[in-house]
Write a protein that holds these residues in place. Structure first.
Motif, short mmCIF file in Angstrom:
data_model
loop_
_atom_site.label_atom_id
_atom_site.label_comp_id
_atom_site.label_asym_id
_atom_site.label_seq_id
_atom_site.Cartn_x
_atom_site.Cartn_y
_atom_site.Cartn_z
N LEU A 1 0.86 -1.18 0.00
CA LEU A 1 0.00 0.00 0.00
C LEU A 1 0.90 1.23 0.00
CD1 LEU A 1 -3.03 1.06 0.44
CD2 LEU A 1 -2.32 1.38 2.82
N TYR A 2 0.64 2.17 -0.92
CA TYR A 2 1.44 3.37 -1.06
C TYR A 2 0.61 4.59 -0.65
CZ TYR A 2 4.63 0.40 -3.68
OH TYR A 2 5.50 -0.60 -4.05
N VAL A 3 1.17 5.41 0.22
CA VAL A 3 0.48 6.59 0.72
C VAL A 3 1.20 7.84 0.23
CG1 VAL A 3 -0.32 7.84 2.76
CG2 VAL A 3 -0.29 5.33 2.76
N CYS A 4 0.45 8.75 -0.40
CA CYS A 4 1.01 9.99 -0.95
C CYS A 4 0.72 11.16 -0.02
CB CYS A 4 0.42 10.29 -2.33
SG CYS A 4 0.83 9.08 -3.59
N HIS A 5 1.77 11.95 0.31
CA HIS A 5 1.63 13.12 1.17
C HIS A 5 1.95 14.36 0.36
CE1 HIS A 5 2.73 9.68 3.77
NE2 HIS A 5 1.90 10.23 4.64
N ASN A 6 0.99 15.30 0.25
CA ASN A 6 1.19 16.39 -0.69
C ASN A 6 1.44 17.76 -0.07
OD1 ASN A 6 -1.84 16.46 -0.13
ND2 ASN A 6 -1.61 18.32 -1.32
N LYS A 7 0.92 18.03 1.11
CA LYS A 7 0.95 19.41 1.61
C LYS A 7 2.35 19.82 2.04
CE LYS A 7 -1.43 22.66 4.64
NZ LYS A 7 -2.47 22.81 5.68
N GLN A 8 2.93 19.06 2.97
CA GLN A 8 4.28 19.37 3.44
C GLN A 8 5.17 18.14 3.52
OE1 GLN A 8 2.91 21.28 7.10
NE2 GLN A 8 3.65 23.26 6.37
N GLY A 9 4.56 16.95 3.49
CA GLY A 9 5.35 15.73 3.64
C GLY A 9 6.27 15.45 2.48
N ASP A 10 5.81 15.74 1.25
CA ASP A 10 6.63 15.56 0.05
C ASP A 10 7.24 14.17 -0.05
OD1 ASP A 10 6.28 18.25 -0.90
OD2 ASP A 10 7.69 18.92 0.62
N ASN A 11 6.42 13.16 0.20
CA ASN A 11 6.94 11.80 0.04
C ASN A 11 5.83 10.80 -0.19
OD1 ASN A 11 5.77 11.28 2.56
ND2 ASN A 11 7.69 11.17 3.68
N VAL A 12 6.26 9.59 -0.55
CA VAL A 12 5.38 8.44 -0.64
C VAL A 12 5.93 7.41 0.33
CG1 VAL A 12 4.46 6.61 -2.13
CG2 VAL A 12 4.88 8.90 -3.07
N THR A 13 5.07 6.85 1.18
CA THR A 13 5.51 5.83 2.12
C THR A 13 4.87 4.50 1.76
OG1 THR A 13 3.77 6.55 3.65
CG2 THR A 13 5.98 7.42 4.00
N VAL A 14 5.57 3.41 2.09
CA VAL A 14 5.18 2.08 1.61
C VAL A 14 4.87 1.16 2.79
CG1 VAL A 14 5.80 0.18 0.09
CG2 VAL A 14 6.80 2.45 -0.29
N PHE A 15 3.72 0.48 2.70
CA PHE A 15 3.29 -0.45 3.74
C PHE A 15 3.05 -1.83 3.13
CE2 PHE A 15 2.37 3.76 5.13
CZ PHE A 15 2.55 3.75 6.51
#
Length: 422
Positions: free
Chosen positions: A382-396
């Motif tokens: 599962l891939y989670v996209c963070h757009n506001k300030q996180g600037d990354n994709v995290t993987v589960f």
């Protein structure tokens, strides 16, 4: 030899997963062929929550063992624009063609457009994107894009103008420049009396945990559009109207007709939805209320019936949070939703008899302000996209109806959505 019941269950699973961009085979096992990932971003800020640090559509190859995203050999890290006509601005929502190596991006800006890309299949450009064409969608700020399972039409949910567009596709997956997008206004779905937006106040569910979540109840705001598992109806979630609209869909002409609507609690902010694999249950994220609306669905008529609304936040939580994405897990017994500001993934279990969701636990997203989440074709990550300030994709990692962080982070400026190709 499988029993009749087993065959029916398998058929239902395939139908439900199709509405999520999955197939039975890909949900059961990892493919041996290379898998490529494309991350849509906000490349032009415009509004504070967009960020605007993306480079366009970022492209990667997936490590099948760890889920890590790596550069495609010989390909640029992102596709921004090609020539004067390809003005890729905020390609924040992506969709794959169900049958062809094509990827589509909704360009979220006032004029509103869709860009088409061909996915390379030869040895020299495998997985890499090449620009094909751009077409106006007829609405403002398209926030969501999807392609009908037949591959003949695509849809956009145009947030700022409060409508949805239907765009015809040629047999090669490109646009027909002589056929303009057809636009349907959300407010007209209620018949002679236009649908009215909810009050622009903090919804009751948010007030119950002392939150202050409000957003855009000044008019209609289409946030998602997607066909149902049968392909005979097209559903629209409108945040400003606090409603889900269901249209009958003509698979030959692309015409939407005979709308029916179902309302959620006032000011809740209907955002994104997902079907259960049986095609009979639908789960909707309410953005401002941070709730999951559970609905029963009649696939013969397209009619939805609201059953319940359940908090997506942990018991005892106090403060403000905004819900966003939602995905059914491959086992069909669990789904996940995202919470922004609380920055968590909520894991729900589905009652096999009634369909009612129960919150099991939360998992930290390892980022800030998660906008969307997507499963890879194998259903194992599962891939989670963070757009506001996180600037990354995290993987589960997904296993037995649960998720676990893999330790994999991928830096992508203003990451908004991820799509896959294999």
């Amino acid at each position: 030899m499988p029993s009749r019941r087993q065959l029916l269950q398998a058929s239902a699973l395939a139908s439900g997963l199709g509405a999520l961009g999955l197939t039975t085979s890909t949900a059961q096992a990892a493919t041996s062929a290379p898998v490529y990932a494309y991350v849509g971003t906000y490349s032009d800020g415009g509004k504070p929550w967009r960020g605007g640090r993306g480079l366009g559509v970022h492209q990667f190859v997936v490590d099948s063992a760890t889920g890590a995203l790596k550069p495609i050999p010989g390909a640029p890290p992102a596709v921004a624009s090609t020539g004067d006509s390809a003005k890729l601005r905020n390609p924040a929502s992506l969709a794959r063609h169900p049958k062809l190596p094509m990827l589509y991006a909704a360009n979220e800006f006032e004029a509103g457009s869709v860009s088409a890309f061909r996915i390379g299949t030869s040895t020299s450009d495998r997985g890499a994107l090449s620009f094909v064409a751009e077409m106006a969608c007829g609405g403002k700020d398209p926030a969501y894009i999807s392609v009908h399972p037949d591959g003949r039409f695509l849809f956009t949910a145009n947030y700022a103008s409060g409508d949805v567009s239907v765009i015809a596709l040629r047999t090669d997956g490109g646009f027909d420049p002589d056929v303009a997008a057809v636009v349907y206004k959300d407010v007209a779905a209620c018949g002679a009396t236009p649908c009215k937006p909810g009050a622009d106040v903090v919804p009751a569910a948010a007030r119950s945990h002392e939150g202050f979540a409000t957003s855009d109840h000044d008019g209609p705001h289409a946030h998602m559009v997607h066909s149902d598992p049968t392909g005979n109806f097209v559903l629209v979630a409108d945040l400003g109207l606090d409603r889900v609209i269901s249209y009958r869909f003509d698979r030959i002409t692309g015409v939407l007709s005979e709308p029916s609507t179902v309302a959620v609690s006032e000011s809740s902010g209907a955002r994104h939805f997902v079907f259960h694999p049986n095609g009979k249950w639908l789960y909707l994220v309410n953005e401002e209320a941070s709730t999951i609306a559970f609905m029963r669905y009649d696939s013969a008529t397209g009619v939805l019936t609201l059953v319940s609304e359940t908090s997506a936040l942990p018991k005892g939580f106090k403060g403000t949070s905004y819900a966003s994405g939602i995905r059914m897990l491959p086992d069909g017994q669990h789904f996940v939703s995202l919470n922004r500001l609380h920055d968590s993934i909520s894991l729900f279990k589905v009652d096999a008899r009634t369909g009612a969701p129960t919150l099991v636990r939360e998992e930290w997203t390892r980022g800030n302000y998660p906008r969307s989440c997507t499963l890879d074709p194998s259903g194992r990550f599962l891939y989670v996209c963070h757009n506001k300030q996180g600037d990354n994709v995290t993987v589960f990692r997904v296993k037995k109806g649960d998720i676990q962080f893999t330790g994999q982070y991928v830096a992508v400026g203003s990451a908004a959505a991820i799509e896959f190709s294999s």
